[in-house]
Design a protein around this motif. Sequence first.
Motif, PDB file in Angstrom:
ATOM      1  N   PRO A 246       0.825  -1.206   0.000  1.00  0.00           N
ATOM      2  CA  PRO A 246       0.000   0.000   0.000  1.00  0.00           C
ATOM      3  C   PRO A 246       0.857   1.253   0.000  1.00  0.00           C
ATOM      4  CG  PRO A 246       0.049  -0.957   2.192  1.00  0.00           C
ATOM      5  CD  PRO A 246       0.746  -1.931   1.279  1.00  0.00           C
ATOM      6  N   ASP A 247       0.282   2.360  -0.499  1.00  0.00           N
ATOM      7  CA  ASP A 247       1.027   3.620  -0.509  1.00  0.00           C
ATOM      8  C   ASP A 247       1.430   4.017   0.901  1.00  0.00           C
ATOM      9  OD1 ASP A 247       1.128   4.091  -3.194  1.00  0.00           O
ATOM     10  OD2 ASP A 247      -0.808   5.089  -3.254  1.00  0.00           O
ATOM     11  N   ALA A 248       0.538   3.913   1.859  1.00  0.00           N
ATOM     12  CA  ALA A 248       0.870   4.260   3.237  1.00  0.00           C
ATOM     13  C   ALA A 248      -0.203   3.711   4.163  1.00  0.00           C
ATOM     14  CB  ALA A 248       0.977   5.770   3.401  1.00  0.00           C
ATOM     15  N   LEU A 249       0.191   3.338   5.337  1.00  0.00           N
ATOM     16  CA  LEU A 249      -0.750   3.007   6.386  1.00  0.00           C
ATOM     17  C   LEU A 249      -1.066   4.281   7.168  1.00  0.00           C
ATOM     18  CD1 LEU A 249       0.986  -0.253   7.667  1.00  0.00           C
ATOM     19  CD2 LEU A 249      -0.897  -0.065   6.032  1.00  0.00           C
ATOM     20  N   PRO A 250      -2.230   4.360   7.789  1.00  0.00           N
ATOM     21  CA  PRO A 250      -2.569   5.586   8.540  1.00  0.00           C
ATOM     22  C   PRO A 250      -1.501   5.985   9.552  1.00  0.00           C
ATOM     23  CG  PRO A 250      -4.494   4.186   8.314  1.00  0.00           C
ATOM     24  CD  PRO A 250      -3.341   3.404   7.770  1.00  0.00           C
ATOM     25  N   SER A 251      -0.902   5.000  10.209  1.00  0.00           N
ATOM     26  CA  SER A 251       0.125   5.324  11.191  1.00  0.00           C
ATOM     27  C   SER A 251       1.359   5.938  10.545  1.00  0.00           C
ATOM     28  CB  SER A 251       0.530   4.070  11.965  1.00  0.00           C
ATOM     29  OG  SER A 251       1.039   3.082  11.079  1.00  0.00           O
ATOM     30  N   LEU A 252       1.624   5.580   9.287  1.00  0.00           N
ATOM     31  CA  LEU A 252       2.789   6.119   8.592  1.00  0.00           C
ATOM     32  C   LEU A 252       2.545   7.541   8.106  1.00  0.00           C
ATOM     33  CD1 LEU A 252       3.840   2.991   6.502  1.00  0.00           C
ATOM     34  CD2 LEU A 252       4.734   3.744   8.713  1.00  0.00           C
TER      35      LEU A 252
ATOM     36  N   ARG B 273      11.719  -0.107  12.677  1.00  0.00           N
ATOM     37  CA  ARG B 273      11.988  -1.326  13.443  1.00  0.00           C
ATOM     38  C   ARG B 273      10.878  -2.352  13.280  1.00  0.00           C
ATOM     39  NH1 ARG B 273      13.825   2.255  18.633  1.00  0.00           N
ATOM     40  NH2 ARG B 273      16.068   2.394  18.205  1.00  0.00           N
ATOM     41  N   GLU B 274       9.638  -1.888  13.188  1.00  0.00           N
ATOM     42  CA  GLU B 274       8.543  -2.821  12.926  1.00  0.00           C
ATOM     43  C   GLU B 274       8.738  -3.501  11.570  1.00  0.00           C
ATOM     44  OE1 GLU B 274       4.660  -1.185  13.331  1.00  0.00           O
ATOM     45  OE2 GLU B 274       5.021  -0.393  15.344  1.00  0.00           O
ATOM     46  N   GLY B 275       9.120  -2.723  10.570  1.00  0.00           N
ATOM     47  CA  GLY B 275       9.382  -3.303   9.268  1.00  0.00           C
ATOM     48  C   GLY B 275      10.535  -4.286   9.283  1.00  0.00           C
ATOM     49  N   VAL B 276      11.554  -4.001  10.089  1.00  0.00           N
ATOM     50  CA  VAL B 276      12.700  -4.905  10.202  1.00  0.00           C
ATOM     51  C   VAL B 276      12.255  -6.272  10.700  1.00  0.00           C
ATOM     52  CG1 VAL B 276      14.789  -5.374  11.534  1.00  0.00           C
ATOM     53  CG2 VAL B 276      14.463  -3.134  10.500  1.00  0.00           C
TER      54      VAL B 276
ATOM     55  N   HIS C  93       7.418  -3.781   1.858  1.00  0.00           N
ATOM     56  CA  HIS C  93       6.980  -3.382   3.195  1.00  0.00           C
ATOM     57  C   HIS C  93       6.597  -1.907   3.209  1.00  0.00           C
ATOM     58  CE1 HIS C  93       8.348  -7.223   4.656  1.00  0.00           C
ATOM     59  NE2 HIS C  93       9.588  -6.986   4.267  1.00  0.00           N
ATOM     60  N   PRO C  94       5.418  -1.565   3.724  1.00  0.00           N
ATOM     61  CA  PRO C  94       4.952  -0.172   3.660  1.00  0.00           C
ATOM     62  C   PRO C  94       5.834   0.803   4.430  1.00  0.00           C
ATOM     63  CG  PRO C  94       3.475  -1.508   5.022  1.00  0.00           C
ATOM     64  CD  PRO C  94       4.389  -2.456   4.326  1.00  0.00           C
ATOM     65  N   GLU C  95       6.454   0.366   5.531  1.00  0.00           N
ATOM     66  CA  GLU C  95       7.303   1.278   6.299  1.00  0.00           C
ATOM     67  C   GLU C  95       8.478   1.777   5.463  1.00  0.00           C
ATOM     68  OE1 GLU C  95       5.450  -1.718   9.154  1.00  0.00           O
ATOM     69  OE2 GLU C  95       6.508  -1.815   7.227  1.00  0.00           O
ATOM     70  N   PHE C  96       9.099   0.874   4.734  1.00  0.00           N
ATOM     71  CA  PHE C  96      10.263   1.249   3.941  1.00  0.00           C
ATOM     72  C   PHE C  96       9.856   1.998   2.673  1.00  0.00           C
ATOM     73  CE2 PHE C  96      11.523  -2.548   6.383  1.00  0.00           C
ATOM     74  CZ  PHE C  96      12.500  -1.963   7.173  1.00  0.00           C
ATOM     75  N   LYS C  97       8.736   1.606   2.106  1.00  0.00           N
ATOM     76  CA  LYS C  97       8.230   2.348   0.951  1.00  0.00           C
ATOM     77  C   LYS C  97       7.920   3.792   1.337  1.00  0.00           C
ATOM     78  CE  LYS C  97       4.554   2.457  -2.495  1.00  0.00           C
ATOM     79  NZ  LYS C  97       3.291   1.853  -2.961  1.00  0.00           N
ATOM     80  N   HIS C  98       7.308   3.976   2.507  1.00  0.00           N
ATOM     81  CA  HIS C  98       6.975   5.328   2.956  1.00  0.00           C
ATOM     82  C   HIS C  98       8.253   6.130   3.212  1.00  0.00           C
ATOM     83  CE1 HIS C  98       3.927   8.159   4.290  1.00  0.00           C
ATOM     84  NE2 HIS C  98       4.693   8.461   5.322  1.00  0.00           N
ATOM     85  N   PHE C  99       9.273   5.480   3.748  1.00  0.00           N
ATOM     86  CA  PHE C  99      10.534   6.178   3.965  1.00  0.00           C
ATOM     87  C   PHE C  99      11.126   6.657   2.640  1.00  0.00           C
ATOM     88  CE2 PHE C  99      15.128   6.486   4.438  1.00  0.00           C
ATOM     89  CZ  PHE C  99      15.244   7.250   5.587  1.00  0.00           C
ATOM     90  N   VAL C 100      11.170   5.781   1.659  1.00  0.00           N
ATOM     91  CA  VAL C 100      11.755   6.143   0.369  1.00  0.00           C
ATOM     92  C   VAL C 100      11.003   7.300  -0.275  1.00  0.00           C
ATOM     93  CG1 VAL C 100      12.070   5.325  -2.007  1.00  0.00           C
ATOM     94  CG2 VAL C 100      12.834   3.920  -0.074  1.00  0.00           C
TER      95      VAL C 100
END
Length: 331
Positions: free
Chosen positions: A33-39, A81-84, A118-125
Amino acid sequence: MLSLRGAMRHGAWLRGATLRGPARINSTSLAVPDALPSLEALPPLPSPSAALPDALVERFRADGAIVVPSLLPPEWLDALREGVERNLANPGPLCDEHAAAQGTGGRFHDDQFLWMRHPEFKHFVWHSGAAAIAARALGSASAHIFYDQLMVKEPGTVAPTPWHNDTSYWQLKGEQICSIWVALDDVPAERGLGYVKGSHKWGLRHAITNFSGAAHSERNVYTDAGQLEPVPDIAAGEASGEYEVLRWDMKAGDALIFASAAMHGAPGNASSSGARRRGYATRWCGDDVTFARLPGTMHDGWKAAGYDCGLDDGAPICCELHPNILAKTQE
């Protein structure tokens, strides 16, 4: 396999990129997904000029590596860290477990293209602002994501990161190439990465091996490059005073920014009572970078795993696999 271009028509998840090349990209990326609400609530990183004042940019260009204190706030550390942990439990097709391959203790986990799974890393990029920081360091108007990489050394891991430069592993030509390596744990200098000061100016493309200690692994096969030089003996050069090695005590959230041609390496995380050493790196290409069909690079392994940029030799690096993230942030 569903093409990424077809997925874009349905989801448009690579908006803002200028695309070239008939890329063939692993279909596991399409469900992210593009982003989760928490992201979406995560704060951006400091502005490029705040993160990298002029003096620090000059030091990066002179030395080849710098440390940026407190680049990531705690909210970003928690998310990554959750993504890790998710990736450790469910690695991708390019994952290598170097300690296991060597038959040594601990765990040296090494995986790539997390941002496609993984959405966490996608959101970071896409949304952290890291692309703009990389562009400032490089003096570039663009910032193409080459790939991202997770390296985890659990306590009791003796396997080191051998001395190398990234340029020798990569199917690229150009000078505007850097990494942003984020410490997700506190890392004292004696367990962290060291960089040979000024080595990014050597113009060295050296013979390479897999970090597992052999010529190759099942996922990353490096063909014999023939005339390439061996890796210099950095330890001997440091002991004699020929080389100055830069090392820093790092806190979680600090980041290293280093040129792809800078020689670097790190010891293992041998103490069984020590802390974990989780590092997350994004690799960035600037305006002058082109695709290069060079022997002894990661290109063949990527293609076999389904990450094919589809570019011709000498083509600009911008493509479906390596989009210009900065174009999105400047819309």
